[in-house]
Design a protein around this motif. Structure first.
Motif, PDB file in Angstrom:
ATOM      1  N   UNK A  26       0.862  -1.191   0.000  1.00 48.75           N
ATOM      2  CA  UNK A  26       0.000   0.000   0.000  1.00 48.75           C
ATOM      3  C   UNK A  26       0.893   1.235   0.000  1.00 48.75           C
ATOM      4  N   UNK A  27       0.827   2.004  -1.112  1.00 48.28           N
ATOM      5  CA  UNK A  27       1.647   3.214  -1.228  1.00 48.28           C
ATOM      6  C   UNK A  27       1.047   4.330  -0.374  1.00 48.28           C
ATOM      7  N   UNK A  28       1.857   4.903   0.445  1.00 52.22           N
ATOM      8  CA  UNK A  28       1.421   5.976   1.328  1.00 52.22           C
ATOM      9  C   UNK A  28       2.127   7.279   0.940  1.00 52.22           C
ATOM     10  N   UNK A  29       1.582   8.373   1.402  1.00 55.64           N
ATOM     11  CA  UNK A  29       2.219   9.665   1.167  1.00 55.64           C
ATOM     12  C   UNK A  29       1.918  10.279  -0.191  1.00 55.64           C
ATOM     13  N   UNK A  86       0.001   9.637  -7.031  1.00 51.57           N
ATOM     14  CA  UNK A  86      -0.388  10.900  -7.627  1.00 51.57           C
ATOM     15  C   UNK A  86       0.834  11.748  -7.962  1.00 51.57           C
ATOM     16  N   UNK A  87       1.860  11.646  -7.129  1.00 50.07           N
ATOM     17  CA  UNK A  87       3.087  12.396  -7.417  1.00 50.07           C
ATOM     18  C   UNK A  87       3.745  11.893  -8.686  1.00 50.07           C
ATOM     19  N   UNK A 108       7.446   5.614   4.327  1.00 48.47           N
ATOM     20  CA  UNK A 108       7.550   4.170   4.050  1.00 48.47           C
ATOM     21  C   UNK A 108       6.204   3.601   3.600  1.00 48.47           C
ATOM     22  N   UNK A 109       6.276   2.640   2.727  1.00 47.26           N
ATOM     23  CA  UNK A 109       5.075   1.940   2.302  1.00 47.26           C
ATOM     24  C   UNK A 109       4.783   0.784   3.254  1.00 47.26           C
ATOM     25  N   UNK A 110       3.526   0.399   3.309  1.00 48.95           N
ATOM     26  CA  UNK A 110       3.083  -0.696   4.177  1.00 48.95           C
ATOM     27  C   UNK A 110       2.732  -1.897   3.307  1.00 48.95           C
ATOM     28  N   UNK A 111       3.209  -3.047   3.693  1.00 43.04           N
ATOM     29  CA  UNK A 111       2.876  -4.286   2.986  1.00 43.04           C
ATOM     30  C   UNK A 111       1.985  -5.142   3.886  1.00 43.04           C
ATOM     31  N   UNK A 112       0.795  -5.431   3.402  1.00 42.08           N
ATOM     32  CA  UNK A 112      -0.177  -6.232   4.145  1.00 42.08           C
ATOM     33  C   UNK A 112      -0.111  -7.669   3.634  1.00 42.08           C
ATOM     34  N   UNK A 113      -0.081  -8.622   4.571  1.00 43.85           N
ATOM     35  CA  UNK A 113       0.043 -10.031   4.215  1.00 43.85           C
ATOM     36  C   UNK A 113      -1.133 -10.788   4.830  1.00 43.85           C
ATOM     37  N   UNK A 121      -5.481 -19.135   9.789  1.00 45.42           N
ATOM     38  CA  UNK A 121      -5.238 -17.952   8.969  1.00 45.42           C
ATOM     39  C   UNK A 121      -3.984 -17.218   9.440  1.00 45.42           C
ATOM     40  N   UNK A 122      -3.350 -16.571   8.454  1.00 41.34           N
ATOM     41  CA  UNK A 122      -2.134 -15.798   8.734  1.00 41.34           C
ATOM     42  C   UNK A 122      -2.376 -14.359   8.302  1.00 41.34           C
ATOM     43  N   UNK A 123      -2.139 -13.433   9.164  1.00 44.85           N
ATOM     44  CA  UNK A 123      -2.265 -12.008   8.860  1.00 44.85           C
ATOM     45  C   UNK A 123      -0.999 -11.308   9.336  1.00 44.85           C
ATOM     46  N   UNK A 124      -0.460 -10.452   8.481  1.00 44.07           N
ATOM     47  CA  UNK A 124       0.755  -9.760   8.872  1.00 44.07           C
ATOM     48  C   UNK A 124       0.865  -8.397   8.216  1.00 44.07           C
ATOM     49  N   UNK A 125       1.784  -7.649   8.686  1.00 41.55           N
ATOM     50  CA  UNK A 125       2.053  -6.329   8.144  1.00 41.55           C
ATOM     51  C   UNK A 125       3.544  -6.054   8.305  1.00 41.55           C
ATOM     52  N   UNK A 126       4.124  -5.416   7.271  1.00 42.54           N
ATOM     53  CA  UNK A 126       5.548  -5.079   7.334  1.00 42.54           C
ATOM     54  C   UNK A 126       5.737  -3.625   6.919  1.00 42.54           C
ATOM     55  N   UNK A 127       6.600  -2.945   7.655  1.00 41.32           N
ATOM     56  CA  UNK A 127       6.901  -1.535   7.400  1.00 41.32           C
ATOM     57  C   UNK A 127       8.407  -1.348   7.500  1.00 41.32           C
TER      58      UNK A 127
END
Length: 440
Positions: free
Chosen positions: A110-113, A117-118, A281-286, A300-306
């Protein structure tokens, strides 16, 4: 009483006089009849200036390359708006089915910031720069075609004039040889005639070489690899008053070059926003599923990486982008000063060439023609020799060459101004400053 050789030579010389007097009239008729065909397909052996401009705009490979850059920019713009692709991964722990563990994961960044659009804004500015470059290329190509066309036209007319001079020089040498045999002149005068003919012959060779080079340069601008096959026509125009230099400089703000420079500022500012957005930083959802082969249970497996911006915060790229913005602003100042100076120089050259054209038309050409006519008449009466007639003819031809050069300078100067100043009708080949009107 004049000898039979003297009379014969005079008769040959008089054959050249009607051709010299009718030279300007023939060119005017050609321009009057064919200038109104600028937008039509070329089916004759004549090529007008407006036709050459239109052909170049249609066939010049450099302009076509600039237009292809717009298509490239369109592709970059489309790619800039694309979202990151999801990723799927399969992990298996253990080789035996009864004891192995299998995990299937789906990851999405997930692109943040405002990065997407930039990117789109940067691509939009790149596309605008490519579009403006096409406009600049068209204006510069038009100026180059005008300069090359008139250079080729002048070279052609100079070759014709030198050819006529060579013809007269040959007649002078032949007549001098006959008069020497008749005891009418001294061997020294006959030598002078031979030297004059030799000099004109050298000029003839040089003029034809320059003509070939000029026609090849024009052909290259028209997208041709060989030489031109058409005959060029002197453009017909009226000397109109050019707007003041102050008015012309006021139009520089709308020039394509300044628009391009200002768009470059917008592009660098968009790049700066992108670099700043990349600091976020972008966030990666798993999400996924893990299956235990021994128990048969699934979970189930749920994760997030930053990423942690400890060392790389894109600070170097942000600093560079800031400096590029400042440089682009300085470039606008440099571009304005450069165009102002070149516009003033072209304006002054156009004014000077206009005064030269008027003076040559009113004073120099009539006086040179009168001197040539008097020399021919004096030769018929036995008062002048061939060298006197040759000198008078050379003066007349030099005056015509000077006139062609002044006309060429006028057109080139105005074409140079049209590189920078937005003028109505520039794309259709019309000349606002010259106030040219095609007679029909």
């Amino acid at each position: 009483m004049q000898s039979i050789h003297f009379v014969f030579a005079a008769a040959l010389l008089m054959q050249l006089l009607p051709h010299a007097r009718a030279y300007a009239t023939e060119q005017e008729k050609k321009a009057s009849h064919f200038n109104d065909q600028a937008g039509a397909s070329i089916t004759s052996d004549l090529l007008t200036l407006n036709q050459a401009i239109l052909l170049a705009l249609e066939s010049n490979p450099e302009l076509r390359s600039a237009q292809q850059s717009v298509d490239i920019a369109n592709g970059v713009r489309e790619q800039a708006g694309a979202f990151p692709n999801p990723e799927i991964s399969v992990l298996k722990e253990g080789l035996q089915k009864s004891t192995s563990t299998q995990t299937i994961q789906l990851s999405q960044t997930l692109e943040l910031g405002g990065k997407r659009q930039a990117r789109i804004n940067v691509a939009e500015q790149e596309r605008q720069l490519a579009t403006n470059h096409v406009t600049i290329s068209r204006a510069e190509l038009r100026a180059e075609v005008v300069a090359a066309y008139l250079e080729a036209l002048n070279a052609s007319e100079r070759a014709n004039l030198v050819s006529a001079s060579l013809e007269l020089g040959q007649k002078a040498s032949n007549a001098a040889a006959k008069r020497l045999l008749a005891g009418k002149i001294s061997p020294l005068e006959q030598k002078r005639s031979d030297i004059a003919e030799a000099n004109v012959r050298l000029e003839f060779v040089q003029a034809n070489v320059e003509l070939k080079h000029a026609r090849r340069r024009l052909a290259a601008l028209l997208g041709r690899s060989g030489d031109l096959t058409e005959t060029l026509v002197m453009p017909e125009f009226e000397l109109a008053e050019i707007p003041s230099l102050h008015d012309l400089k006021a139009r520089l703000d709308t020039s394509p070059q300044l628009r391009q420079a200002r768009n470059q500022i917008a592009r660098e500012e968009a790049q700066l926003k992108l670099e700043r957005a990349l600091q976020m930083p972008d966030v990666t959802v798993v999400i996924g599923n893990k299956k235990d082969g021994e128990t048969g249970r699934s979970q189930n497996v749920v994760g997030i990486s930053v990423p942690l911006p400890l060392f790389n915060r894109n600070q170097g790229n942000v600093l560079s982008a800031l400096n590029r913005v400042e440089k682009a602003k300085t470039t606008v100042e440099i571009e304005y000063l450069r165009m102002s100076q070149q516009l003033a120089d072209a304006y002054e050259r156009a004014q000077v060439s206009g005064r030269q054209i008027s003076a040559i038309r009113q004073d120099i050409l009539p006086a040179a023609q009168a001197a040539f006519d008097a020399a021919v008449k004096g030769f018929e009466l036995g008062k002048f020799n061939f060298l006197d007639v040759l000198d008078a003819q050379r003066t007349l031809f030099q005056s015509r060459t000077q006139y062609l050069r002044a006309v060429s300078d006028r057109y080139r100067s105005i074409a140079e101004m049209q590189r920078y100043v937005s003028v109505e009708g520039i794309e259709s080949g019309e000349n606002f400053f010259l106030n040219g009107r095609n007679k029909k």
